[in-house]
Design a protein around this motif. Structure first.
Motif, short mmCIF file in Angstrom:
data_model
loop_
_atom_site.label_atom_id
_atom_site.label_comp_id
_atom_site.label_asym_id
_atom_site.label_seq_id
_atom_site.Cartn_x
_atom_site.Cartn_y
_atom_site.Cartn_z
N ASN A 183 1.02 -1.04 0.02
CA ASN A 183 0.07 -0.08 -0.03
C ASN A 183 0.82 1.27 0.01
OD1 ASN A 183 -2.01 2.06 1.31
ND2 ASN A 183 -3.10 0.57 0.45
N HIS A 184 0.46 2.34 -0.69
CA HIS A 184 1.22 3.42 -0.83
C HIS A 184 0.43 4.62 -0.58
CE1 HIS A 184 3.62 6.75 -2.59
NE2 HIS A 184 4.91 5.92 -2.47
N PRO A 185 0.90 5.42 0.05
CA PRO A 185 0.16 6.75 0.54
C PRO A 185 -0.51 7.45 -0.79
CG PRO A 185 2.10 6.93 1.57
CD PRO A 185 2.13 5.84 0.67
N LEU A 186 0.16 7.47 -1.87
CA LEU A 186 -0.37 8.02 -3.19
C LEU A 186 -1.20 7.30 -4.17
CD1 LEU A 186 2.62 9.75 -4.82
CD2 LEU A 186 0.66 10.97 -3.94
N THR A 187 -0.95 6.01 -4.18
CA THR A 187 -1.71 5.13 -5.27
C THR A 187 -2.31 4.14 -4.69
OG1 THR A 187 0.31 3.69 -5.55
CG2 THR A 187 0.14 5.77 -6.81
N GLY A 188 -2.47 4.18 -3.32
CA GLY A 188 -2.97 2.81 -2.62
C GLY A 188 -2.38 1.43 -3.08
N ALA A 189 -2.84 0.38 -3.61
CA ALA A 189 -2.49 -0.85 -3.78
C ALA A 189 -1.95 -1.06 -5.19
CB ALA A 189 -3.63 -1.90 -3.42
N THR A 190 -1.77 0.02 -5.60
CA THR A 190 -1.31 0.14 -7.01
C THR A 190 0.17 0.72 -7.38
OG1 THR A 190 -2.49 2.08 -8.00
CG2 THR A 190 -3.46 0.04 -8.16
N ARG A 191 0.58 0.26 -8.53
CA ARG A 191 1.92 1.05 -9.12
C ARG A 191 1.65 1.57 -10.24
NH1 ARG A 191 6.09 -0.85 -13.01
NH2 ARG A 191 7.87 0.41 -12.56
N VAL A 192 2.05 2.84 -10.78
CA VAL A 192 2.14 3.25 -11.87
C VAL A 192 3.33 3.50 -12.55
CG1 VAL A 192 1.23 5.68 -13.00
CG2 VAL A 192 -0.26 4.22 -11.58
N ASN A 193 3.23 3.59 -13.87
CA ASN A 193 4.79 3.54 -14.53
C ASN A 193 4.56 4.54 -15.57
OD1 ASN A 193 6.47 2.08 -17.11
ND2 ASN A 193 7.62 2.79 -15.32
N LEU A 194 5.18 5.48 -15.91
CA LEU A 194 5.08 6.42 -17.00
C LEU A 194 6.39 5.94 -17.93
CD1 LEU A 194 5.15 9.81 -15.17
CD2 LEU A 194 3.22 8.35 -15.62
N THR A 195 6.00 5.67 -19.11
CA THR A 195 7.25 5.29 -20.21
C THR A 195 7.12 6.35 -21.26
OG1 THR A 195 6.82 2.95 -19.61
CG2 THR A 195 8.21 3.44 -21.65
N LEU A 196 8.19 7.17 -21.32
CA LEU A 196 8.07 8.30 -22.22
C LEU A 196 9.08 7.93 -23.31
CD1 LEU A 196 8.37 10.08 -18.99
CD2 LEU A 196 7.05 11.34 -20.60
N ARG A 197 8.75 8.29 -24.52
CA ARG A 197 9.51 7.94 -25.76
C ARG A 197 9.36 8.99 -26.86
NH1 ARG A 197 5.66 2.39 -25.95
NH2 ARG A 197 6.53 1.43 -23.76
N PHE A 198 10.16 8.84 -27.64
CA PHE A 198 9.95 9.57 -28.88
C PHE A 198 9.18 8.70 -29.98
CE2 PHE A 198 11.36 11.23 -33.30
CZ PHE A 198 10.52 12.30 -33.13
N ALA A 199 8.12 8.79 -30.41
CA ALA A 199 7.48 7.57 -31.21
C ALA A 199 7.63 8.16 -32.77
CB ALA A 199 6.00 7.70 -31.08
N GLY A 200 7.60 9.54 -32.90
CA GLY A 200 7.78 9.87 -34.24
C GLY A 200 6.78 9.52 -35.41
N GLY A 201 5.42 9.18 -34.66
CA GLY A 201 4.45 8.52 -35.72
C GLY A 201 4.59 7.03 -35.54
#
Length: 205
Positions: A183-201
């Motif tokens: 358990n986390h104070p921000l997200t509760g029982a979950t994990r969030v992941n941001l994956t940042l990319r240059f897709a370029g289309g």
């Protein structure tokens, strides 16, 4: 900064997780999390959404980037300035200058879910790095490299940690091992992941 494997870097507590989490909540109001399916029809265990010019999607037609959310028919939410600033700062610290991501895939993991070994290879420009940000409960990131299985390097990622990889590691196989209940104070029982990319289309399916 830790070099987990050649051209794979872990930056501890690099991100302002509470500020990023507020942006994730805002994005999810306009582009809700959903469980996509692989081209073979298997339901993915992590729920997903996107922001930026392009969003990564998966369905019976394959893996690809789209400017439009297929669930709503609208463009994806604009990438927050906080996401862009963090991605550029983390990439530069890891030795990747002038990174300007145009896509951010947001994964939400519940306890006992995982992400199997895979490559990020649907982007049009593979000279650009990947920046991956952890928010919420811990997860074990596993790096395999050029092969999908075998010997690996592992790192326990906590909220605010960032992983950056590119150059010789750009097409390395990596996974997220089963998420242990917590358990986390921000997200509760979950994990969030941001994956940042240059897709370029993005690469074409």
């Amino acid at each position: 900064m830790i070099e987990l494997a050649p051209d794979v870097y872990v930056l501890r507590k690099c991100a302002d997780a509470p500020a990023l989490w507020k942006e994730v909540e805002r994005i999810a109001r306009f582009a809700p999390f959903r469980h996509m399916h692989t081209p073979g029809g298997q339901r993915m265990s992590a729920a997903m959404t996107n922001c930026g010019t392009y969003g990564w999607i998966s369905d019976g037609k394959g893996y690809r980037y789209s400017e439009v959310d297929p669930d709503t028919g609208r463009k994806w939410p604009v990438m927050p300035a906080a996401f862009l600033e963090l991605a550029q700062r983390a990439a530069a610290e890891a030795g990747f200058a002038a990174f300007v991501p145009d896509a951010c895939l947001i994964n939400r993991y519940a306890a006992n879910t995982r992400m199997g070994p895979h490559q990020d290879r649907d982007e049009a420009d593979l000279t650009q790095p990947i920046v991956s940000v952890s928010i919420g409960i811990p997860a074990t990131f596993e790096w395999f490299g050029p092969r999908r299985s075998g010997a690996s390097h592992r790192a326990l990622l906590e909220s605010g940690d960032v992983v950056v990889w590119g150059r010789s590691a750009r097409l390395g196989f990596h996974s997220v091992r089963k998420i242990e209940p917590a358990n986390h104070p921000l997200t509760g029982a979950t994990r969030v992941n941001l994956t940042l990319r240059f897709a370029g289309g993005g690469a074409r399916a």
